[in-house]
Motif scaffolding. Structure first.
Motif, PDB file in Angstrom:
ATOM      1  N   CYS A 188      -6.096   9.971   1.173  1.00 34.68           N
ATOM      2  CA  CYS A 188      -6.103   8.888   0.189  1.00 34.68           C
ATOM      3  C   CYS A 188      -5.231   7.735   0.674  1.00 34.68           C
ATOM      4  O   CYS A 188      -4.151   7.939   1.221  1.00 34.68           O
ATOM      5  CB  CYS A 188      -5.588   9.405  -1.150  1.00 34.68           C
ATOM      6  SG  CYS A 188      -5.536   8.125  -2.418  1.00 34.68           S
ATOM      7  N   HIS A 248      -3.624   5.714  -1.034  1.00 35.84           N
ATOM      8  CA  HIS A 248      -2.442   5.463  -1.851  1.00 35.84           C
ATOM      9  C   HIS A 248      -1.224   6.166  -1.246  1.00 35.84           C
ATOM     10  O   HIS A 248      -0.318   5.531  -0.724  1.00 35.84           O
ATOM     11  CB  HIS A 248      -2.687   5.926  -3.300  1.00 35.84           C
ATOM     12  CG  HIS A 248      -1.458   5.850  -4.158  1.00 35.84           C
ATOM     13  ND1 HIS A 248      -1.102   6.842  -5.027  1.00 35.84           N
ATOM     14  CD2 HIS A 248      -0.502   4.893  -4.255  1.00 35.84           C
ATOM     15  CE1 HIS A 248       0.028   6.500  -5.628  1.00 35.84           C
ATOM     16  NE2 HIS A 248       0.398   5.318  -5.186  1.00 35.84           N
ATOM     17  N   ARG A 249      -1.241   7.510  -1.248  1.00 34.74           N
ATOM     18  CA  ARG A 249      -0.111   8.226  -0.667  1.00 34.74           C
ATOM     19  C   ARG A 249      -0.524   9.402   0.205  1.00 34.74           C
ATOM     20  O   ARG A 249       0.278  10.284   0.491  1.00 34.74           O
ATOM     21  CB  ARG A 249       0.836   8.687  -1.769  1.00 34.74           C
ATOM     22  CG  ARG A 249       1.805   7.548  -2.162  1.00 34.74           C
ATOM     23  CD  ARG A 249       2.693   7.897  -3.306  1.00 34.74           C
ATOM     24  NE  ARG A 249       3.445   9.123  -3.117  1.00 34.74           N
ATOM     25  CZ  ARG A 249       4.119   9.731  -4.090  1.00 34.74           C
ATOM     26  NH1 ARG A 249       4.126   9.215  -5.309  1.00 34.74           N
ATOM     27  NH2 ARG A 249       4.769  10.843  -3.872  1.00 34.74           N
ATOM     28  N   GLY A 250      -1.792   9.406   0.595  1.00 29.78           N
ATOM     29  CA  GLY A 250      -2.192  10.358   1.628  1.00 29.78           C
ATOM     30  C   GLY A 250      -2.660  11.712   1.160  1.00 29.78           C
ATOM     31  O   GLY A 250      -2.844  12.607   1.990  1.00 29.78           O
ATOM     32  N   ALA A 251      -2.873  11.899  -0.133  1.00 32.77           N
ATOM     33  CA  ALA A 251      -3.377  13.206  -0.576  1.00 32.77           C
ATOM     34  C   ALA A 251      -4.785  13.438  -0.031  1.00 32.77           C
ATOM     35  O   ALA A 251      -5.461  12.498   0.398  1.00 32.77           O
ATOM     36  CB  ALA A 251      -3.409  13.268  -2.104  1.00 32.77           C
ATOM     37  N   CYS A 289      -9.297  11.015  -6.241  1.00 36.30           N
ATOM     38  CA  CYS A 289      -8.122  11.637  -5.644  1.00 36.30           C
ATOM     39  C   CYS A 289      -7.356  12.418  -6.717  1.00 36.30           C
ATOM     40  O   CYS A 289      -7.057  11.884  -7.790  1.00 36.30           O
ATOM     41  CB  CYS A 289      -7.213  10.581  -5.017  1.00 36.30           C
ATOM     42  SG  CYS A 289      -5.718  11.322  -4.327  1.00 36.30           S
ATOM     43  N   PHE A 332      -4.330  13.270  -6.901  1.00 36.39           N
ATOM     44  CA  PHE A 332      -2.906  12.965  -7.080  1.00 36.39           C
ATOM     45  C   PHE A 332      -2.701  11.940  -8.205  1.00 36.39           C
ATOM     46  O   PHE A 332      -2.082  12.227  -9.225  1.00 36.39           O
ATOM     47  CB  PHE A 332      -2.337  12.472  -5.736  1.00 36.39           C
ATOM     48  CG  PHE A 332      -0.844  12.571  -5.566  1.00 36.39           C
ATOM     49  CD1 PHE A 332       0.010  12.841  -6.635  1.00 36.39           C
ATOM     50  CD2 PHE A 332      -0.272  12.393  -4.304  1.00 36.39           C
ATOM     51  CE1 PHE A 332       1.389  12.926  -6.463  1.00 36.39           C
ATOM     52  CE2 PHE A 332       1.107  12.480  -4.119  1.00 36.39           C
ATOM     53  CZ  PHE A 332       1.934  12.746  -5.205  1.00 36.39           C
ATOM     54  N   HIS A 333      -3.253  10.734  -8.052  1.00 39.14           N
ATOM     55  CA  HIS A 333      -3.071   9.717  -9.096  1.00 39.14           C
ATOM     56  C   HIS A 333      -4.377   9.094  -9.564  1.00 39.14           C
ATOM     57  O   HIS A 333      -4.381   8.121 -10.301  1.00 39.14           O
ATOM     58  CB  HIS A 333      -2.146   8.596  -8.615  1.00 39.14           C
ATOM     59  CG  HIS A 333      -0.867   9.061  -7.994  1.00 39.14           C
ATOM     60  ND1 HIS A 333      -0.753   9.308  -6.633  1.00 39.14           N
ATOM     61  CD2 HIS A 333       0.333   9.360  -8.536  1.00 39.14           C
ATOM     62  CE1 HIS A 333       0.476   9.724  -6.364  1.00 39.14           C
ATOM     63  NE2 HIS A 333       1.165   9.776  -7.498  1.00 39.14           N
ATOM     64  N   GLY A 334      -5.493   9.648  -9.041  1.00 37.99           N
ATOM     65  CA  GLY A 334      -6.772   9.241  -9.595  1.00 37.99           C
ATOM     66  C   GLY A 334      -7.415   8.006  -8.996  1.00 37.99           C
ATOM     67  O   GLY A 334      -8.260   7.396  -9.649  1.00 37.99           O
ATOM     68  N   TRP A 335      -7.038   7.599  -7.793  1.00 35.04           N
ATOM     69  CA  TRP A 335      -7.801   6.531  -7.153  1.00 35.04           C
ATOM     70  C   TRP A 335      -9.227   7.040  -6.951  1.00 35.04           C
ATOM     71  O   TRP A 335      -9.427   8.222  -6.612  1.00 35.04           O
ATOM     72  CB  TRP A 335      -7.183   6.133  -5.798  1.00 35.04           C
ATOM     73  CG  TRP A 335      -5.959   5.275  -5.912  1.00 35.04           C
ATOM     74  CD1 TRP A 335      -5.051   5.270  -6.923  1.00 35.04           C
ATOM     75  CD2 TRP A 335      -5.509   4.307  -4.953  1.00 35.04           C
ATOM     76  NE1 TRP A 335      -4.059   4.363  -6.665  1.00 35.04           N
ATOM     77  CE2 TRP A 335      -4.312   3.757  -5.458  1.00 35.04           C
ATOM     78  CE3 TRP A 335      -5.984   3.848  -3.723  1.00 35.04           C
ATOM     79  CZ2 TRP A 335      -3.601   2.767  -4.767  1.00 35.04           C
ATOM     80  CZ3 TRP A 335      -5.277   2.878  -3.033  1.00 35.04           C
ATOM     81  CH2 TRP A 335      -4.099   2.336  -3.563  1.00 35.04           C
TER      82      TRP A 335
HETATM   83  S1  FES Z   1      -2.385   9.822  -3.336  1.00 36.25           S
HETATM   84 FE1  FES Z   1      -4.407   9.497  -3.986  1.00 36.25          FE
HETATM   85  S2  FES Z   1      -4.178   8.506  -5.837  1.00 36.25           S
HETATM   86 FE2  FES Z   1      -2.165   8.736  -5.186  1.00 36.25          FE
END
Ligand code: FES
Ligand code: FE2
Length: 405
Positions: free
Chosen positions: A84, A86-89, A105, A107-110
């Motif tokens: 991802c 955003h932060r790599g999930a 995603c 983690f935070h839903g992107w």
């Molecule tokens: S790491 Fe994917 S939405 Fe935050």
């Protein structure tokens, strides 16, 4: 049996020692292999039939890198980093799956579209000026389809396109109708082995051991097994069976049930064929099934063997029975090979191991080792250089060869 492909001749004299033992357990060399052999060489990750509908995906992990291969709404298959922006999930979790219209995603839903573009982020007002969607799509990876199989690489490297590289295999793959395969019910398998990946390859790259180590294969095709060394470092092995009924239960029944596939050229009609892809992959066919398998390095002393199995699209009962028997023979063979690779790898630690002494029937190892030494000339060092000096020494040797010192 006359073959359409011609093998390069084996020289009368050649260095029969194989790679030095230190190359099988050096962490510094392993790091170089990661950079120069694995992340920048083509890896097979599946088949188009594994992801038949939009939203279907396959994951492929290798040495801290991870990919997702995804079929888009438009039917196109693309590969991306499973990472991802955003932060790599991981945007998908597991080995294989299906998503509805978008990747979300966890983690935070992107949310990403099936073509990898960013559809939207949660709480966009918390990102100051907002998030530039065009700049934060999933990172695309190179993907190529050859004979229905999906190939990707994490970085560009010395290999040309898959189509160019595997051109000598194209006629056989077409005859096998490799684009028409379907995955079997439980398609994927894996096994973790406490060995360096090269010890797995060393066992797989020769047929000298078949007679003793693989009683079923010997019974099936041991009387006519051929290794062909093709230009570009390619390596094909053919085992021809059916000249006699077979002594072992599974072989006898396999030979009896195995269909004679009309339309296959004579050299493939009653043949198990193995097509090598440098550095770590084999795609194999029998008249009723296909598979790929590869050894994925995890650490200098750990390797994950994985593979996927396929069947013919128009499989009848007899063909299915033959496929089960072929898989049974193959399962035994794989277990036998795993044990051999463990013993071979253990010996690399012994003070008394003096290197291989290879037969002409093991010339496939020599070619594989030559390809490795070509890319990583430090492997030519008979004795282990100090670990900290291995990268610099390798660079020096590469520069000396290209005259850029
Ligand atoms: S790491 Fe994917 S939405 Fe935050
Ligand atoms: Fe074997």
């Amino acid at each position: 049996m006359t073959l359409p492909l011609t093998s390069e001749p084996i020289p009368r004299q050649w260095d029969r020692r194989g790679l030095p033992a230190w190359t099988y357990h050096s962490p510094a060399l392993f790091d170089l292999e990661r950079e120069h052999l694995f992340l920048n060489h083509w890896q097979v990750a599946g088949h188009v039939s594994d992801i038949p509908a939009p939203g279907d995906w396959l994951a492929f992990d290798l040495l801290d890198e991870r990919a997702v291969i995804l079929r888009g709404q438009d039917g196109e298959i693309r590969a991306f980093m499973n990472l991802c922006r955003h932060r790599g999930a991981r945007v998908v979790e597991g080995a294989q799956g299906k998503c509805r219209g978008a990747l979300v995603c966890p983690f935070h839903g992107w949310v990403y579209n099936l073509d990898g573009s960013l559809r939207g982020v949660s709480r966009p007002e918390t990102f100051g000026e907002g998030v530039d969607k065009a700049a934060f799509g999933l990172k695309p990876l190179e993907l190529e389809i050859f004979g229905g199989f999906l190939f990707l690489r994490f970085r560009r490297g010395p290999q040309p396109s898959v189509a160019e590289m595997l051109a000598p295999y194209a006629a056989d793959f077409q005859a096998w109708q490799s684009g028409n395969l379907l995955p079997v019910d439980v398609a994927g398998w894996s096994a973790d082995l406490p060995v360096n990946w090269k010890s797995v390859r060393d066992v797989d790259n020769e047929g000298y051991h078949v007679a003793l180590a693989h009683p079923s294969l010997q019974d099936l095709y041991g009387r006519d097994y051929r290794d062909l060394y093709l230009p570009g470092g390619l390596h094909v092995s053919y085992g021809f069976y059916g000249d006699r009924p077979g002594r072992r239960w599974s072989v006898r029944n396999y030979v009896r049930h195995s269909p004679v596939r009309e339309g296959l050229p004579p050299h493939l009609q009653r043949t198990w064929a193995y097509y090598g892809l440098f550095p770590n992959t084999v795609i194999a066919f029998t008249p009723e099934s296909a598979q790929f398998y590869h050894d994925l390095p995890v650490s200098p002393g750990q390797t994950r063997l994985t593979g996927r199995l396929y069947r013919l699209a128009n499989e009848d009962r007899q063909t299915r029975a033959a496929r089960y028997l072929a898989q049974r023979i193959d399962r035994d063979t794989s277990a036998e090979d795993q044990q051999l690779s463990i013993w071979s790898n253990e010996s690399m630690r012994s003070d008394h191991f003096e290197g291989f002494h290879l037969s002409d029937l093991e010339y496939g190892l020599r070619r594989h080792h030559d390809q490795l030494r070509d890319l990583l000339p430090v492997m030519r060092e008979d004795h282990a250089p100090p670990e900290s000096q291995i990268p610099a020494l390798n660079d020096e040797l590469l520069c000396a060869r290209t005259g850029q010192a």
